[in-house]
Scaffold this active site. Structure first.
Site, mmCIF file in Angstrom:
data_model
loop_
_atom_site.group_PDB
_atom_site.id
_atom_site.type_symbol
_atom_site.label_atom_id
_atom_site.label_comp_id
_atom_site.label_asym_id
_atom_site.label_seq_id
_atom_site.Cartn_x
_atom_site.Cartn_y
_atom_site.Cartn_z
ATOM 1 N N TYR A 1 0.825 -1.213 0.000
ATOM 2 C CA TYR A 1 0.000 0.000 0.000
ATOM 3 C C TYR A 1 0.862 1.268 0.000
ATOM 4 C CZ TYR A 1 -4.120 -2.875 1.039
ATOM 5 O OH TYR A 1 -5.130 -3.804 0.992
ATOM 6 N N LYS B 1 3.244 -15.166 1.941
ATOM 7 C CA LYS B 1 3.228 -15.976 0.714
ATOM 8 C C LYS B 1 4.684 -16.241 0.336
ATOM 9 C CE LYS B 1 0.469 -17.037 -2.120
ATOM 10 N NZ LYS B 1 -0.084 -18.407 -2.398
ATOM 11 N N ASP C 1 -5.389 -6.763 5.662
ATOM 12 C CA ASP C 1 -6.604 -6.063 5.233
ATOM 13 C C ASP C 1 -7.671 -7.088 4.851
ATOM 14 O OD1 ASP C 1 -8.317 -4.053 4.443
ATOM 15 O OD2 ASP C 1 -7.296 -3.632 2.552
ATOM 16 N N ASP D 1 -11.144 -8.618 7.315
ATOM 17 C CA ASP D 1 -12.560 -8.554 6.924
ATOM 18 C C ASP D 1 -13.198 -9.931 7.065
ATOM 19 O OD1 ASP D 1 -12.461 -5.853 6.224
ATOM 20 O OD2 ASP D 1 -13.611 -6.166 4.376
HETATM 21 C C1 IPM Z 1 -9.219 -0.931 6.392
HETATM 22 C C2 IPM Z 1 -9.724 -0.278 5.145
HETATM 23 C C3 IPM Z 1 -8.663 0.669 4.632
HETATM 24 C C4 IPM Z 1 -7.440 -0.143 4.306
HETATM 25 C C5 IPM Z 1 -9.081 1.543 3.456
HETATM 26 C C6 IPM Z 1 -10.349 2.311 3.742
HETATM 27 C C7 IPM Z 1 -7.974 2.476 3.046
HETATM 28 O O1 IPM Z 1 -10.082 -1.240 4.208
HETATM 29 O O2 IPM Z 1 -8.934 -0.210 7.364
HETATM 30 O O3 IPM Z 1 -9.123 -2.159 6.419
HETATM 31 O O4 IPM Z 1 -7.299 -0.663 3.202
HETATM 32 O O5 IPM Z 1 -6.601 -0.292 5.171
HETATM 33 MG MG MG Z 2 -10.043 -3.212 4.967
#
Ligand code: IPM
Ligand code: MG
Length: 370
Positions: free
Chosen positions: A143, A194, A251, A255
């Protein structure tokens, strides 16, 4: 009365302002009823900041956030800013504040509250009692790596580039956070990479393994490929205690882990910097969920992830574990009474608004503190 704790609120976009408002209410309750006093300020971030002054994070707001003892953020982003150039997008404001405050360690617990076992999309026996934490590296990796960008090649085709890059120092400091956390929990750490296809993963694995052998022999350390980890999280999530991973995988996997608990609306997070010699560390707390533009402004959002993020703040920034526990107990009891926002609604329960959930929490906090 403890010294004033400087708390900065950055509500952001979408449902951010609504959920932060309920967390503020809990903070004010803490100020009135417990030995804590917060000096609360507010600032703009994300699309809200872009609309106000053309940048998703102004230098003034950043300076104020750095000066605060802790920051509580709502969420950023929304379709309104889809056409805004990449560097000015709401998300760029969030990435910038994380980077500039050097918040390299992102803790994302996935905890199943027992009254919500039925809200998970997985079978109850797979998730009941689930309590894992993902430690995500937050200011390095793909990122932030350079080179990056979109370029046009001589033949007219375009090429998008991002770079996955980690130094031993970056891996070392986040790995230590993972090991230390594991030491306070069940002493199991699963490092995710990975290494089978990426050199940065080979290095990641080597550094983590070495730290484990040298400094944390009591921690049972394992390594897993990220794709397998995604599968294991939905196959048998209780095998994990602490998961340590990089920015990109963290990330995605967080989720996934969040959803095991029934709703993204329940999951808090803490993003921490390195402690200074006095033990103070830069810290930003935020719910894992996003700005949910589809329900923004309608008093429908679940404020519990933000309230639980505030509880994490009490624990990690202010050494107020007892008060953090009080908030967590209040959440558990509100849920046990069948109070539900729409995202966690189940048959026979009482559906409440964002405000309604905040009010129910205060009632429960009053009872617990009585
Ligand atoms: C998170 C979100 C962020 C990220 C975005 C909104 C930039 O998805 O905090 O997980 O990718 O880190
Ligand atoms: Mg996220």
């Amino acid at each position: 009365m403890a010294a004033n704790k400087k708390l900065m609120l950055l509500p952001g976009d979408g449902i951010g302002p609504e959920v932060v408002r309920e967390a503020r209410r809990v903070a004010e309750w803490m100020g009135k009823r417990r030995r804590a006093s917060f000096e609360i300020t507010e600032g703009l971030i994300g699309g809200a900041a872009f609309d106000a002054h053309g940048s998703p994070l102004s230098d003034e707001t950043l300076a104020a956030a750095k000066a605060a003892d802790a920051v509580l953020l709502g969420a950023v982003g929304g379709p309104k800013w889809n056409e805004v150039p990449y560097e000015k997008r709401p998300e760029a404001g969030l990435l910038r504040i994380r980077k500039e405050m050097d918040l390299f360690a992102n803790l994302r617990p996935a905890l199943v509250f027992s009254p919500l076992v039925g809200a998970s999309s997985l079978k109850p026996e797979l998730v009941s009692g689930l309590d894992i934490v993902i430690v995500r590296e937050l200011v390095g990796g793909i990122y932030f790596g350079r080179p990056r960008g979109i370029e046009t090649l001589p033949d007219g085709t375009r090429r998008g580039v991002n770079t996955q890059v980690y130094t031993t120092r970056e891996i070392d400091r986040v790995a230590r956070v993972g090991f230390e956390l594991a030491m306070k929990r069940h002493r199991r750490l699963c490092s995710v990479d990975k290494a089978n296809v990426m050199e940065s993963g080979v290095l990641w694995r080597e550094v983590v393994q070495q730290i484990g052998e040298d400094d944390f022999p009591e921690v049972e350390l394992g390594h897993m490929y990220a794709d397998n980890c995604a599968m294991q999280l939905v196959r048998n999530p209780k095998q994990f205690d602490v998961i340590l991973t990089d920015n990109l995988f963290g990330d995605i996997l967080s989720d996934c882990a969040a959803m095991l608990t029934g709703s993204l609306g329940m999951l808090p997070s803490a993003s921490l910097g390195a402690p200074d010699p006095a033990g103070r560390r830069a810290a930003l707390y935020e719910p894992v969920h996003g700005s949910a533009p589809d329900i923004a402004g309608r008093d429908l959002a679940n404020p519990l992830a933000t309230v639980l993020s505030f509880a994490m703040m009490l624990r990690y920034s202010f050494d107020m574990a007892e008060d953090a526990g009080l908030i967590e107990a209040a959440v558990e009891r509100v849920l046990a009474r069948g109070v539900r926002t729409a995202d966690i609604m189940q048959p026979g329960m009482t559906k409440v608004s964002t405000r309604g959930m905040g009010e129910a929490l205060i009632v429960e906090l009053d009872r617990l503190a009585a």
